[in-house]
Design a protein around this motif. Structure first.
Motif, PDB file in Angstrom:
ATOM      1  N   ALA A  40       0.957  -1.236  -0.100  1.00  0.00           N
ATOM      2  CA  ALA A  40       0.024  -0.029  -0.123  1.00  0.00           C
ATOM      3  C   ALA A  40       0.878   1.240  -0.070  1.00  0.00           C
ATOM      4  N   GLN A  41       2.006   1.180   0.516  1.00  0.00           N
ATOM      5  CA  GLN A  41       2.787   2.430   0.703  1.00  0.00           C
ATOM      6  C   GLN A  41       3.738   2.517  -0.724  1.00  0.00           C
ATOM      7  N   THR A  42       3.722   1.724  -1.506  1.00  0.00           N
ATOM      8  CA  THR A  42       4.559   1.865  -2.490  1.00  0.00           C
ATOM      9  C   THR A  42       4.515   3.047  -3.433  1.00  0.00           C
ATOM     10  N   GLY A  43       3.109   3.296  -3.525  1.00  0.00           N
ATOM     11  CA  GLY A  43       2.847   4.546  -4.531  1.00  0.00           C
ATOM     12  C   GLY A  43       2.845   5.868  -3.770  1.00  0.00           C
ATOM     13  N   VAL A  44       3.201   6.057  -2.407  1.00  0.00           N
ATOM     14  CA  VAL A  44       3.399   7.122  -1.947  1.00  0.00           C
ATOM     15  C   VAL A  44       4.821   8.058  -2.187  1.00  0.00           C
ATOM     16  N   VAL A  45       4.707   9.088  -2.775  1.00  0.00           N
ATOM     17  CA  VAL A  45       5.877   9.941  -3.193  1.00  0.00           C
ATOM     18  C   VAL A  45       6.007  11.416  -2.550  1.00  0.00           C
ATOM     19  N   THR A  46       7.220  11.704  -2.602  1.00  0.00           N
ATOM     20  CA  THR A  46       7.143  13.358  -2.218  1.00  0.00           C
ATOM     21  C   THR A  46       7.886  13.975  -3.219  1.00  0.00           C
ATOM     22  N   HIS A  47       7.141  15.316  -3.622  1.00  0.00           N
ATOM     23  CA  HIS A  47       8.056  16.152  -4.604  1.00  0.00           C
ATOM     24  C   HIS A  47       7.750  17.492  -4.108  1.00  0.00           C
ATOM     25  N   THR A  48       8.685  18.260  -4.816  1.00  0.00           N
ATOM     26  CA  THR A  48       8.477  19.844  -4.305  1.00  0.00           C
ATOM     27  C   THR A  48       7.853  20.628  -5.625  1.00  0.00           C
ATOM     28  N   ILE A  49       7.327  21.522  -5.362  1.00  0.00           N
ATOM     29  CA  ILE A  49       6.431  22.208  -6.358  1.00  0.00           C
ATOM     30  C   ILE A  49       6.826  23.881  -6.194  1.00  0.00           C
ATOM     31  N   SER A  50       7.312  24.609  -7.013  1.00  0.00           N
ATOM     32  CA  SER A  50       7.533  26.109  -7.006  1.00  0.00           C
ATOM     33  C   SER A  50       6.183  26.699  -7.042  1.00  0.00           C
ATOM     34  N   VAL A  51       5.784  27.494  -5.958  1.00  0.00           N
ATOM     35  CA  VAL A  51       4.583  28.148  -6.038  1.00  0.00           C
ATOM     36  C   VAL A  51       4.666  29.548  -5.836  1.00  0.00           C
ATOM     37  N   LYS A  52       4.055  30.640  -6.339  1.00  0.00           N
ATOM     38  CA  LYS A  52       4.223  31.770  -6.366  1.00  0.00           C
ATOM     39  C   LYS A  52       3.162  32.086  -4.949  1.00  0.00           C
ATOM     40  N   GLY A  53       3.819  32.940  -4.142  1.00  0.00           N
ATOM     41  CA  GLY A  53       2.867  33.587  -3.129  1.00  0.00           C
ATOM     42  C   GLY A  53       3.451  34.567  -2.111  1.00  0.00           C
ATOM     43  N   ASN A  54       2.862  35.278  -1.156  1.00  0.00           N
ATOM     44  CA  ASN A  54       3.525  35.986  -0.342  1.00  0.00           C
ATOM     45  C   ASN A  54       3.616  35.618   1.031  1.00  0.00           C
ATOM     46  N   CYS A  55       2.481  35.348   1.486  1.00  0.00           N
ATOM     47  CA  CYS A  55       2.321  35.388   3.166  1.00  0.00           C
ATOM     48  C   CYS A  55       1.556  34.054   3.771  1.00  0.00           C
ATOM     49  N   GLU A  56       1.421  34.187   5.125  1.00  0.00           N
ATOM     50  CA  GLU A  56       0.697  33.201   5.574  1.00  0.00           C
ATOM     51  C   GLU A  56      -0.748  32.918   5.033  1.00  0.00           C
ATOM     52  N   GLU A  57      -1.281  33.989   4.565  1.00  0.00           N
ATOM     53  CA  GLU A  57      -2.695  33.580   4.145  1.00  0.00           C
ATOM     54  C   GLU A  57      -2.750  32.962   2.884  1.00  0.00           C
TER      55      GLU A  57
END
Length: 114
Positions: free
Chosen positions: A18-35
């Motif tokens: 069940a865990q073999t399909g779990v992956v982690t990736h990073t994505i660049s996302v534009k934004g500014n703040c905690e909101e």
């Protein structure tokens, strides 16, 4: 005793499968703040996504997801639909227009709320 051992081995095997399909990736996302952070993480909360954490300093979202249930492209599209541009997806213009002033990363009006 032997039956218990066999059952335990089968359960462990299913857990690893069940865990073999779990992956982690990073994505660049534009934004500014905690909101922005809250909106980006909520937008990525789709079926198959285990966790999404966006860093306001680096503008990078780290996403852990089940690749048998969703794709990186689908996650990026969900984030773009919320008004945030990723490396491969343009932000939805209507959603971007509805963002609070501090979240409009293209307008240069950020009053850093970190």
């Amino acid at each position: 005793m032997r039956l218990s051992l066999i059952i335990a081995i089968i359960l462990i095997a299913f857990k690893f499968k069940a865990q073999t399909g779990v992956v982690t990736h990073t994505i660049s996302v534009k934004g500014n703040c905690e909101e922005c952070k809250e909106r980006i993480e909520n937008a990525a909360d789709i079926k198959g996504v285990k966790i999404c954490k966006w860093d306001a300093n680096t503008h990078v979202a780290t996403v852990t997801f089940d690749s048998s249930k969703t794709t990186l492209e689908t996650i990026e599209k969900a984030i773009a639909k919320a008004g945030y541009e990723t490396a491969s997806q343009k932000a939805d213009p209507k959603a971007y227009a509805k963002l609070p002033k501090c979240c409009k990363y293209n307008d240069g009006v950020c009053e850093d709320k970190k």
